[in-house]
Motif scaffolding. Structure first.
Motif: not given
Length: 483
Positions: A71-94
């Protein structure tokens, strides 16, 4: 207050402003009769049909995250994204700034926005290479393209996947293939614990205080304040924002407060909903007298929050810009946790207090100093010198670090490996930094940095003329207009 998470897995980060007080959970659950309701109803019918008839087991979480991503990819905006649950785990350490990896800021264009005739959109771009990191010790440089990681091509992978591949347990090795110009080579990098540095500083001759901000995190303003602590006198300031891809806008505005008097317009934001349009002003907290001359260094890697700070300082008469035209990312993202994932949505464009737009235009410097690009032949010589061991051997025979030692090494080695002196100096400095605390404490090298050297020259001449840098460049230098 919403918990905002910085999308730090790409060098051009996503942003949020505390003033943007809206959240996904503040929206109604449904809007009867609108197109979204109809679309969701149609999609549910398909999903129900699949659920009732699909032969194999369905991973419902995987399907849900795929739909959110699409859904967010279809907006054709490189900055609008969905980060899934497995990938979002990296945010805390970042957010904490500590992890085990190679020590670079990277960017990777999303697959749907790739262009076959622009290799920068196909591969991982190396942004900031952290000083003293495994990546730096292995010879990686800003602007390198990573084409493979542990034998896997990166073209069909996103930034998060590539970042995860480069990370791993401390002491383990990752094999990467690098493209530098038209030259490709491979290197093994031994992972180590990384603490993301954001601020480095050094007092230069003439009481010129040089400070470099690599990115904006939640602690950057504090780090900048700490860098100035205990300094009795500063004649001028050089703020280096080159290759700073941005970060936390709130942090960026807090840094601006340290240099500007209260009441200056920092930026104005333009949103889809007019009631959210607002201007952001500097508040009390200036730590440096405003009469101190100030120069900001920018280049094509200066983006987003770094551009906000640059234009805020210039528009308010606090600094001039020297270097190359900046990247041109003038939009902001609202970043929010939603269920197990993270949603980044472009919500606003920013303009300067004077109305100057940055998005897709960039900032033109007041004084242009272009960074030299090496030829393919010179790149070949750099790689040859790196692999030969001659640079390391010179440092082994001349272990006492000094600028004079670096100069001797450049004189000796460029005869065998013809390349720009600055390139050979970079190789020597890399080796010295691997073994010398003194070398690691030296941040700025004006003799090998044209933009920095120009900044120092302008400051010295303006001081000698008893003028501000603004008055001096109006008399001595052609002023660039923003294209």
């Amino acid at each position: 207050m919403e918990r905002f998470i910085r999308k730090a897995l790409v060098s051009i980060a996503c942003f949020c402003l505390a003033a943007q007080a809206f959240a996904m959970n503040s929206f109604p659950d449904s809007f009867e009769g609108d197109v979204i309701t109809q679309n969701m109803s149609d999609l549910e019918r398909i999903y129900r049909f699949v659920d009732a008839n699909f032969l194999y087991d369905i991973d419902y979480k995987k399907v849900y995250e795929a739909m959110a991503t699409a859904m967010l990819d279809a907006l054709d905006d490189q900055w609008t994204t969905y980060i899934n649950s497995s990938e979002s785990e990296q945010y805390e350490e970042m957010i904490t700034g500590k992890y085990s990896g190679v020590g670079i800021m990277l960017s990777k264009t999303s697959i749907q926005n790739q262009k076959s005739d622009d290799e920068r959109t196909l591969y991982v771009q190396v942004g900031t290479v952290f000083r003293g990191s495994p990546a730096q010790r292995s010879g990686l440089m800003t602007g390198d393209l990573i084409t493979e990681i542990d034998g896997q091509a990166v073209r069909e992978k996103n930034a998060t996947e590539c970042s995860k591949m480069l990370r791993g347990e401390r002491g383990t090795s990752v094999h990467v293939r690098i493209r530098r110009g038209n030259v490709e080579f491979e290197v093994d990098i031994i992972r180590d614990e990384i603490t993301t540095p954001t601020v480095e500083s050094e007092m230069l001759p003439g009481h010129i205080f040089y400070i470099r901000i690599n990115q904006f995190t939640q602690s950057t303003a504090r780090q900048v304040r700490d860098a100035f602590r205990g300094i009795d006198y500063i004649s001028s300031i050089i703020l280096d924002l080159r290759n700073n891809g941005g970060g936390d806008v709130n942090s960026c505005l807090a840094v601006a407060n340290l240099f500007l008097d209260e009441g200056n317009v920092l930026i104005s934001t333009i949103s889809k909903v007019k009631s959210r349009n607002r201007s952001h002003y500097s508040s009390a907290g200036t730590i440096i007298p405003v009469e101190a001359n100030m120069v900001v260094l920018i280049n094509k890697g200066t983006a987003s929050a770094a551009e906000i700070l640059s234009i805020a300082l210039r528009d308010n008469g606090r600094a001039i810009l020297i270097g190359e035209k900046s990247y041109g990312k003038g939009v902001m993202q609202y970043t929010s946790q939603y269920k197990d994932g993270v949603v980044n949505v472009t919500t606003a464009e920013y303009v300067s207090g004077s109305g100057t737009k940055v998005n897709k235009l960039g900032l033109s410097p007041d004084i242009e100093v272009l960074e030299d690009d090496m030829s393919d032949e010179e790149v070949e010589k750099v790689i040859e010198a790196q692999k030969s061991g001659d640079v390391r051997e010179f440092v082994r025979k001349n272990p006492e670090y000094s600028i004079e030692a670096v100069e001797r090494g450049v004189d000796e080695l460029v005869v065998k490996y013809p390349m720009p002196r600055r390139a050979m100096a970079s190789l020597l400095l890399l080796e010295y930094r691997n073994m010398s605390e003194k070398a690691n404490s030296t941040i700025a090298y004006p003799m090998y940095d044209s933009a920095l050297n120009k900044a120092i020259s302008v400051i010295e001449k303006s001081l000698a003329a008893n003028e501000s840098v603004f008055d001096f460049i109006q008399e001595q230098e052609p002023k660039a207009a923003n294209d």
